[in-house]
Scaffold this motif. Structure first.
Motif, PDB file in Angstrom:
ATOM      1  N   THR A  35       0.837  -1.198   0.000  1.00 61.85           N
ATOM      2  CA  THR A  35       0.000   0.000   0.000  1.00 61.85           C
ATOM      3  C   THR A  35       0.868   1.243   0.000  1.00 61.85           C
ATOM      4  O   THR A  35       1.986   1.216   0.527  1.00 61.85           O
ATOM      5  CB  THR A  35      -0.968  -0.021   1.213  1.00 61.85           C
ATOM      6  OG1 THR A  35      -1.718   1.197   1.235  1.00 61.85           O
ATOM      7  CG2 THR A  35      -0.219  -0.172   2.541  1.00 61.85           C
ATOM      8  N   GLY A  36       0.379   2.300  -0.605  1.00 57.01           N
ATOM      9  CA  GLY A  36       1.168   3.525  -0.624  1.00 57.01           C
ATOM     10  C   GLY A  36       0.457   4.659  -1.336  1.00 57.01           C
ATOM     11  O   GLY A  36      -0.549   4.463  -2.038  1.00 57.01           O
ATOM     12  N   GLU A  37       1.014   5.850  -1.125  1.00 59.79           N
ATOM     13  CA  GLU A  37       0.489   7.038  -1.804  1.00 59.79           C
ATOM     14  C   GLU A  37       0.770   6.962  -3.304  1.00 59.79           C
ATOM     15  O   GLU A  37      -0.071   7.299  -4.130  1.00 59.79           O
ATOM     16  CB  GLU A  37       1.149   8.289  -1.202  1.00 59.79           C
ATOM     17  CG  GLU A  37       0.623   9.592  -1.760  1.00 59.79           C
ATOM     18  CD  GLU A  37       1.265  10.802  -1.066  1.00 59.79           C
ATOM     19  OE1 GLU A  37       1.678  10.682   0.108  1.00 59.79           O
ATOM     20  OE2 GLU A  37       1.358  11.863  -1.720  1.00 59.79           O
ATOM     21  N   PHE A  38       1.991   6.496  -3.639  1.00 57.88           N
ATOM     22  CA  PHE A  38       2.362   6.364  -5.051  1.00 57.88           C
ATOM     23  C   PHE A  38       2.346   4.884  -5.391  1.00 57.88           C
ATOM     24  O   PHE A  38       3.254   4.142  -5.020  1.00 57.88           O
ATOM     25  CB  PHE A  38       3.756   6.956  -5.286  1.00 57.88           C
ATOM     26  CG  PHE A  38       3.889   8.366  -4.765  1.00 57.88           C
ATOM     27  CD1 PHE A  38       3.179   9.413  -5.358  1.00 57.88           C
ATOM     28  CD2 PHE A  38       4.699   8.646  -3.678  1.00 57.88           C
ATOM     29  CE1 PHE A  38       3.290  10.712  -4.872  1.00 57.88           C
ATOM     30  CE2 PHE A  38       4.816   9.932  -3.189  1.00 57.88           C
ATOM     31  CZ  PHE A  38       4.112  10.979  -3.772  1.00 57.88           C
ATOM     32  N   LEU A  39       1.320   4.451  -6.084  1.00 58.02           N
ATOM     33  CA  LEU A  39       1.201   3.025  -6.401  1.00 58.02           C
ATOM     34  C   LEU A  39       0.746   2.880  -7.850  1.00 58.02           C
ATOM     35  O   LEU A  39      -0.230   3.504  -8.265  1.00 58.02           O
ATOM     36  CB  LEU A  39       0.222   2.339  -5.448  1.00 58.02           C
ATOM     37  CG  LEU A  39       0.145   0.812  -5.597  1.00 58.02           C
ATOM     38  CD1 LEU A  39       0.143   0.127  -4.222  1.00 58.02           C
ATOM     39  CD2 LEU A  39      -1.104   0.359  -6.370  1.00 58.02           C
TER      40      LEU A  39
END
Ligand code: ZN
Length: 667
Positions: A249-253
């Motif tokens: 999971t992440g902000e930039f994916l």
């Protein structure tokens, strides 16, 4: 698992509800006692009659009395940037002692390295009361909880403390940054004693930080987004499937589809948007990887497959296999920087191969029923060794490396094993047998201690197998035929088919009759001392050394300088000596790991100064003078070496057919 090991820098018990053996008996005992007492049995007679009566009552008890429990798990990952994960569980229970486990032996890590020291905030409740608990005195991963009579469910709370400062390692290493995280379910749950991992059902849900996206192979029931925060509800899954299905999971994916039918995609989280902007050829090569791997095995054993790739300088760098995904982690510029791409090219091929070799086909003594029973690592020369070889083959076939780059990489593998004097006392089999400990051995004394060398040594050995198959069958058969027989059709969902040493020998004999038992017995037990080069030589190539490092040489990698095959030093760019090779010039002069190189022939050390001195001293008689710091003391060591720089390569042996090029050619 791979990466640490492939880097040259050296870097059932089954008791069904109808049976009355081990586990079910334990669960039904309390019910039986209550029942027998209710029937008027005296306590004296009770102990005598309990054994027989238990069997009888177990047989007549309704199925629900011994049905495996369903556990509800909620993980709050909204504080991932603080590197703390909160979890709550609802666990069916009855009055008395409830024994719970925190996963200890982690699949694919081949070791008892579950991060139990990072389990905190542990509390248990039932009927509105806080329950007493105590850790088992013989096993720190086991928790005993006192459950009051009449209760049917225990609520548990726990926190997982993800490393706050950088920690290398595997899935318990650094896993969360300000922008991304990988959630390994084994770190945020407990499970009740008495059941196999595939008998327990978990209904999991997960809350993510605001505006973070995610990728996972775990099937989803629903998602709910409120105020930017996403909560995912997953379909009920057996515990072993849950643990086998991490979430990235992440902000930039970025999600990149590689194939349909079955769906195969990359879910890539990074510390920056720029890190995801790789050139088209990168995605093309990974599409080739999927196509070439399907051709190699002729079938697949997953529903969908997700490459979960982390790009961050602040997470541990490694690869960990799963049935339907991999958890692979490289530096932030691992996809956009050509040099970094090259050095890590075989990571995803290695982990992808594991879906077939390691997950679908697994050594019987590594296929434990839960996470507490010790794993035995003696067949890792197949699980990891064959995977490593096939990973290199697929790296070339997919175009992730050119054939020349792949040969340069193979030359480095051969050179490293050829300069491992530890082979004289520890054979290949012992590197596998001792793997639970060796995975965590320090780099210092690697060449004498040996590490988990079955990755590299078996790349050479399985190449040798491939060459023998091709020679014996006069070019009609190859390792691809073994993969079809051993790992191939029919395609299935995630399934487990265990094997033994004999099964490997028998499958090889199905491909082409040969003394495979004798071959592998010799390979596993010999003490060299040199590397097993029969595969390289039989494939029409030979290992040579010259003064020019190949583009795959660790010396071309940031922070390393390669003088391992000249004076026998493994050296970091700052002069720190990570290892010395016993019997080679630096060690013979008195230098050891942990010291630091300060000056070369009177001039302050730099990688260029050392290389220039090696070059200038070639063919001379004067010793190489190295000023070295050791535990606050400085000393000059005279190294008797005059051979110049030495870097390994493969060159063609025109007297033999070129099988290696055939092996590396795309199918
Ligand atoms: Zn591996």
């Amino acid at each position: 698992m791979g990466y640490f090991e492939v880097a040259h820098t050296s870097v059932h018990r089954r008791c069904t509800s109808a049976s009355f053996g081990c586990y079910s008996l334990e669960y039904c005992t309390k019910d039986v006692v209550v029942l027998l007492l209710a029937m008027g049995a005296s306590k004296m007679k009770l102990s005598r009659t309990l054994g027989v009566a238990c069997l009888l009552v177990c047989l007549i008890l309704p199925a629900w009395a011994v049905a495996p429990p369903t556990v509800t798990l909620f993980v709050d990952a909204s504080s991932a940037p603080r590197k703390i994960f909160h979890a709550t569980l609802k666990i069916p229970a009855s009055g008395g002692e409830l024994t719970l486990y925190y996963p200890k032996w982690i699949p694919g890590e081949h070791a008892p390295d579950g991060p139990v020291v990072d389990l905190a905030g542990l509390k248990f409740f039932a009927g509105g009361k806080t329950l007493k608990w105590r850790r088992d005195l013989l096993d720190g991963f086991t928790i005993h909880v006192d459950v009051p009579a009449g209760e049917s469910e225990v609520n548990a709370e726990l926190d997982f403390l993800s490393p706050a400062t950088f920690e290398a390692g595997f899935s318990a290493g650094s896993s969360a940054t300000d922008k991304m995280a990988v959630i390994s379910w084994n770190q945020v749950l407990l499970y009740p004693k008495g059941w196999k991992a595939d008998e327990l059902t978990y209904i999991a849900s997960l809350k993510l930080p605001a505006d973070w996206k995610y990728g996972t192979p775990l099937p989803i029931t629903s998602t709910n987004a409120e105020n930017g925060e996403t909560e995912i509800k997953f379909q009920p899954a057996p515990l072993d499937t849950l643990v086998d299905s991490p979430v990235i999971t992440g902000e930039f994916l970025k999600v990149v589809k590689l194939a349909d039918d079955p769906l195969t995609e990359m879910d890539i989280a990074a510390d920056s948007a720029a890190a995801l902007d790789a050139p088209q050829e990168v995605w093309d090569h990974y599409k080739n990887l999927v196509g070439q791997t399907q051709k190699l095995f002729g079938a697949h054993h997953y529903r969908d497959y997700h490459f979960l790739l982390s790009l961050s300088d602040h997470v541990a760098h490694f690869g960990l296999e799963h049935h339907e995904s991999d958890d692979s982690r490289v530096g932030e510029r691992g996809l956009v920087d050509e040099n970094e791409r090259k050095m890590e090219a075989d990571l995803l091929p290695h982990e992808y191969v594991h879906s077939w070799n390691g997950k679908y086909r697994r050594p019987a003594d590594l296929a434990t029923p839960d996470y507490q029973q010790p794993m035995q690592d003696d067949l890792l020369w197949v699980y990891e060794g064959l995977t490593n070889y096939l990973g290199t083959v697929l790296t070339a076939r997919s175009g992730l490396l050119t054939q020349e780059q792949e040969r340069d990489d193979l030359a480095l593998t051969a050179a490293e094993l050829d300069h491992t004097p530890g082979r004289t006392w520890r054979n290949l089999q012992d590197t596998a047998d001792a793997a639970p400990e060796l995975y965590f051995a320090p780099q210092a004394w690697h060449s004498w201690r040996r590490g988990t060398d079955f990755y590299e040594e078996d790349t050479l050995n399985w190449l040798w197998v491939d060459v023998i198959i091709r020679q014996q069958s006069k070019g009609a058969k190859s390792i691809d035929d073994f993969c079809h027989i051993f790992h191939g059709p029919p395609s299935t969902g995630p399934a487990l088919k265990t094997y033994t040493f004999d099964d490997v020998v028998n499958a090889l004999n199905q491909v082409v009759p040969y003394d495979w038992r004798g071959f592998w017995t010799e390979r596993l037990t010999n003490h060299g001392p040199g590397a097993p080069l029969g595969g390289i030589e039989g494939s029409g190539w030979k290992v040579v050394y010259d003064e020019f490092p190949s583009e795959m040489d660790p010396g071309s990698r940031e922070h390393y300088i390669d003088v391992a095959y000249s004076i026998g030093l493994e050296l970091r760019e700052d002069g720190t000596i990570s290892d010395t090779t016993e019997g080679m010039p630096a060690a013979l002069a008195g230098i050891g790991p942990g010291m630091k190189l300060i000056a070369v022939n009177g001039r302050q050390y730099s990688p260029d100064v050392l290389r220039a001195a090696l070059k200038a001293g070639k063919g001379g008689t004067a010793p190489l003078e190295l000023l070295v710091e050791n535990t606050d003391y400085y000393k000059t060591y005279k190294v008797d070496y005059h051979g110049g720089e030495r870097y390994p390569h493969l060159v063609r042996d025109e007297s033999k057919p070129d099988l290696l090029t055939q092996i590396y050619n795309a199918k």
